[in-house]
Design a protein around this motif. Structure first.
Motif, mmCIF file in Angstrom:
data_model
loop_
_atom_site.group_PDB
_atom_site.id
_atom_site.type_symbol
_atom_site.label_atom_id
_atom_site.label_comp_id
_atom_site.label_asym_id
_atom_site.label_seq_id
_atom_site.Cartn_x
_atom_site.Cartn_y
_atom_site.Cartn_z
ATOM 1 N N ALA A 32 0.661 -1.222 -0.002
ATOM 2 C CA ALA A 32 -0.263 0.055 0.174
ATOM 3 C C ALA A 32 0.632 1.239 -0.084
ATOM 4 O O ALA A 32 0.394 2.635 -0.812
ATOM 5 N N GLU A 33 2.304 1.425 0.880
ATOM 6 C CA GLU A 33 2.704 1.982 0.726
ATOM 7 C C GLU A 33 3.570 2.544 -0.826
ATOM 8 O O GLU A 33 3.961 3.753 -1.083
ATOM 9 N N GLY A 34 3.627 1.344 -1.747
ATOM 10 C CA GLY A 34 4.367 1.809 -2.992
ATOM 11 C C GLY A 34 3.257 2.325 -3.775
ATOM 12 O O GLY A 34 3.732 2.730 -4.689
ATOM 13 N N VAL A 35 1.957 2.038 -3.258
ATOM 14 C CA VAL A 35 0.464 2.673 -3.797
ATOM 15 C C VAL A 35 0.846 3.698 -4.228
ATOM 16 O O VAL A 35 0.434 4.424 -4.734
ATOM 17 N N ARG A 36 0.902 4.625 -2.858
ATOM 18 C CA ARG A 36 1.332 6.046 -2.356
ATOM 19 C C ARG A 36 1.923 6.793 -3.135
ATOM 20 O O ARG A 36 2.037 8.180 -3.623
ATOM 21 N N LYS A 37 2.674 6.030 -3.255
ATOM 22 C CA LYS A 37 4.038 6.338 -3.982
ATOM 23 C C LYS A 37 4.175 6.881 -5.288
ATOM 24 O O LYS A 37 4.068 7.780 -5.922
ATOM 25 N N VAL A 38 3.545 6.147 -5.596
ATOM 26 C CA VAL A 38 2.977 5.922 -6.954
ATOM 27 C C VAL A 38 2.033 7.644 -7.466
ATOM 28 O O VAL A 38 2.264 8.085 -8.454
ATOM 29 N N TYR A 39 0.802 7.381 -6.777
ATOM 30 C CA TYR A 39 -0.670 8.267 -6.381
ATOM 31 C C TYR A 39 -0.010 9.256 -6.441
ATOM 32 O O TYR A 39 0.388 10.473 -6.917
ATOM 33 N N GLU A 40 0.976 9.598 -4.795
ATOM 34 C CA GLU A 40 1.616 10.909 -5.148
ATOM 35 C C GLU A 40 2.668 11.972 -6.726
ATOM 36 O O GLU A 40 2.507 12.971 -6.777
ATOM 37 N N LEU A 41 3.635 10.604 -6.693
ATOM 38 C CA LEU A 41 4.440 10.681 -7.882
ATOM 39 C C LEU A 41 3.018 11.503 -9.203
ATOM 40 O O LEU A 41 3.551 12.090 -10.209
ATOM 41 N N ALA A 42 1.934 10.878 -9.818
ATOM 42 C CA ALA A 42 0.945 11.365 -10.302
ATOM 43 C C ALA A 42 0.370 12.623 -9.906
ATOM 44 O O ALA A 42 0.163 13.161 -10.878
ATOM 45 N N GLU A 43 0.070 12.997 -9.087
ATOM 46 C CA GLU A 43 0.357 13.957 -8.373
ATOM 47 C C GLU A 43 0.599 14.934 -9.199
ATOM 48 O O GLU A 43 0.688 15.921 -9.147
ATOM 49 N N GLU A 44 2.134 14.649 -8.936
ATOM 50 C CA GLU A 44 3.476 16.060 -8.600
ATOM 51 C C GLU A 44 2.968 16.070 -10.583
ATOM 52 O O GLU A 44 3.454 17.189 -10.883
ATOM 53 N N ILE A 45 2.982 15.030 -11.192
ATOM 54 C CA ILE A 45 3.708 15.765 -12.862
ATOM 55 C C ILE A 45 1.830 15.731 -13.032
ATOM 56 O O ILE A 45 2.545 16.815 -14.388
ATOM 57 N N ASN A 46 1.703 15.614 -12.621
ATOM 58 C CA ASN A 46 0.153 16.236 -12.980
ATOM 59 C C ASN A 46 -0.322 17.537 -12.776
ATOM 60 O O ASN A 46 -0.051 18.812 -13.794
ATOM 61 N N ALA A 47 0.143 18.185 -11.295
ATOM 62 C CA ALA A 47 0.614 19.494 -10.826
ATOM 63 C C ALA A 47 1.820 20.294 -12.127
ATOM 64 O O ALA A 47 1.536 21.261 -12.378
ATOM 65 N N ALA A 48 2.821 19.886 -12.028
ATOM 66 C CA ALA A 48 3.630 20.478 -13.236
ATOM 67 C C ALA A 48 3.386 20.347 -14.412
ATOM 68 O O ALA A 48 3.718 21.844 -15.667
ATOM 69 N N ALA A 49 2.612 19.419 -14.877
ATOM 70 C CA ALA A 49 1.684 19.817 -16.051
ATOM 71 C C ALA A 49 1.090 20.354 -16.061
ATOM 72 O O ALA A 49 0.609 21.175 -17.604
ATOM 73 N N GLY A 50 0.049 20.635 -15.501
ATOM 74 C CA GLY A 50 -1.109 21.843 -15.635
ATOM 75 C C GLY A 50 -2.236 21.100 -15.852
ATOM 76 O O GLY A 50 -3.083 21.952 -16.556
ATOM 77 N N ARG A 51 -1.923 20.479 -16.200
ATOM 78 C CA ARG A 51 -4.032 19.089 -17.027
ATOM 79 C C ARG A 51 -3.285 17.626 -16.515
ATOM 80 O O ARG A 51 -1.974 17.676 -15.604
ATOM 81 N N ARG A 52 -4.109 17.038 -15.766
ATOM 82 C CA ARG A 52 -4.047 15.386 -16.053
ATOM 83 C C ARG A 52 -3.983 14.867 -16.936
ATOM 84 O O ARG A 52 -4.210 14.410 -18.008
ATOM 85 N N GLN A 53 -2.301 14.604 -17.466
ATOM 86 C CA GLN A 53 -1.991 14.023 -18.235
ATOM 87 C C GLN A 53 -1.873 12.410 -18.147
ATOM 88 O O GLN A 53 -1.974 11.795 -18.292
ATOM 89 N N VAL A 54 -1.374 12.030 -16.224
ATOM 90 C CA VAL A 54 -1.587 10.686 -16.187
ATOM 91 C C VAL A 54 -3.059 10.714 -15.558
ATOM 92 O O VAL A 54 -3.757 11.303 -14.397
ATOM 93 N N ASP A 55 -3.656 9.833 -15.818
ATOM 94 C CA ASP A 55 -4.696 9.551 -15.867
ATOM 95 C C ASP A 55 -5.358 8.216 -15.556
ATOM 96 O O ASP A 55 -5.931 8.086 -15.069
ATOM 97 N N ALA A 56 -4.148 6.983 -15.552
ATOM 98 C CA ALA A 56 -4.593 5.410 -15.023
ATOM 99 C C ALA A 56 -3.645 5.275 -14.724
ATOM 100 O O ALA A 56 -2.523 5.692 -14.799
ATOM 101 N N LEU A 57 -3.763 4.625 -13.205
ATOM 102 C CA LEU A 57 -2.857 4.025 -12.696
ATOM 103 C C LEU A 57 -2.366 2.154 -12.512
ATOM 104 O O LEU A 57 -4.528 1.970 -12.218
ATOM 105 N N ALA A 58 -1.717 1.560 -12.495
ATOM 106 C CA ALA A 58 -2.113 0.181 -12.674
ATOM 107 C C ALA A 58 -1.204 -0.250 -11.348
ATOM 108 O O ALA A 58 -0.195 -0.083 -11.298
ATOM 109 N N LEU A 59 -1.929 -1.421 -10.604
ATOM 110 C CA LEU A 59 -1.552 -0.843 -9.518
ATOM 111 C C LEU A 59 -0.873 -2.802 -8.850
ATOM 112 O O LEU A 59 -0.647 -2.383 -7.441
ATOM 113 N N GLY A 60 -0.800 -3.351 -9.787
ATOM 114 C CA GLY A 60 0.054 -4.230 -9.643
ATOM 115 C C GLY A 60 -0.830 -5.402 -9.587
ATOM 116 O O GLY A 60 -1.910 -5.519 -9.304
ATOM 117 N N GLY A 61 -0.253 -6.348 -9.104
ATOM 118 C CA GLY A 61 -0.948 -8.186 -8.887
ATOM 119 C C GLY A 61 -1.316 -7.791 -6.948
ATOM 120 O O GLY A 61 -2.552 -8.058 -6.931
#
Length: 258
Positions: A32-61
């Motif tokens: 779950a902590e790994g998923v949290r880090k991926v989610y936070e990275l997506a938020e950071e990427i989208n904030a930097a892009a000024g739009r919702r560039q990352v719109d999907a997260l693959a959470l693994g098995g």
């Protein structure tokens, strides 16, 4: 990472390769902590892009082979409902609808639908350890560390007696064919049967022909009120089929003109 996404606007997904590999694997809390880090990275990427560039997260098995509802053990989140609740607690924004979520629960959903049954060919003592050699190796079963095992006598009855630490090996000649080390099972004898459980996810497809190992047969069964019905799902590979597949028709292709 931010510049990589800024330069490639077609990148729209992040993937966390996370799974519990059988019992004793990665703690669900760590997943779950790994998923949290991926989610936070997506938020950071989208904030930097000024739009919702990352719109999907693959959470693994995620979950272990053969996971069942209520099969929590001593770790919260070890079943499907528990893991979902753990993700909601750890990553509250994950389920607010902004991201498409992709999961890969193939192992936990399908592993329990199959097992490999191996005959104990012989037993020997080596260096103070007991070694049982079977005709199933890691190229069909994978390493059995943490996977459930069961022992049966030559008539197919559950083995009785005190558990004894034993090494379990396959038919090849190197260390990679050690199915399990120090497995606690009733003392195995020649002619007994070893069941490697929870192999339905990969066991049907992972066979390799190294050392001239033929593909095993796959036999299924279905329970009904009138009894249990058995059926062959895939016939065992014959020696003739193996030789033909290995190129028997072309053995002199490069030597006929010599």
């Amino acid at each position: 990472m931010l510049s990589a996404f800024a330069e490639r606007p077609w990148l729209t997904r992040l993937h966390a390769h996370s799974e519990v590999k059988n019992a004793g694997g990665v703690d669900p809390g760590r997943l779950a902590e790994g998923v949290r880090k991926v989610y936070e990275l997506a938020e950071e990427i989208n904030a930097a892009a000024g739009r919702r560039q990352v719109d999907a997260l693959a959470l693994g098995g995620g979950l272990a082979a053969g996971a069942r509802e209520g099969d929590v053990g001593d770790r919260a989140g070890a079943d499907f409902a528990g893991y979902g609740a753990l993700l909601k607690e750890t990553v509250p924004g994950l389920f607010d609808g902004r991201y498409a979520l992709v999961t890969g629960f193939g192992r936990s959903l399908l592993a329990g639908h199959g097992f490999l049954l191996a005959r104990v060919e012989y037993v020997r003592a080596m260096g103070g350890r007991r070694l049982a050699v079977t005709h199933v190796g890691t190229r069909m079963a994978g390493h059995a560390c943490g996977r459930r095992l069961a022992a049966y006598d030559a008539q197919g009855r559950p083995k009785e007696g005190s558990a004894l630490a034993q090494d379990l090996a396959g038919p090849a000649q190197f260390d990679g064919e050690l199915l399990a080390s120090g497995a606690e099972l009733p003392e195995l004898e020649q002619g007994d049967w070893l069941a490697v459980l929870d192999t339905g996810a990969y066991g049907f497809a992972r066979h390799q022909a190294y050392d001239s190992l033929t593909r095993p047969g796959i036999h299924g069964f279905a329970a009904a009120p009138e009894g249990v019905r058995f059926a062959t799902v895939r016939a065992p590979q014959s020696l003739a089929e193996f030789v033909a597949e290995s190129g028997a028709a072309h053995t002199r292709a490069l030597t006929d003109d010599l």
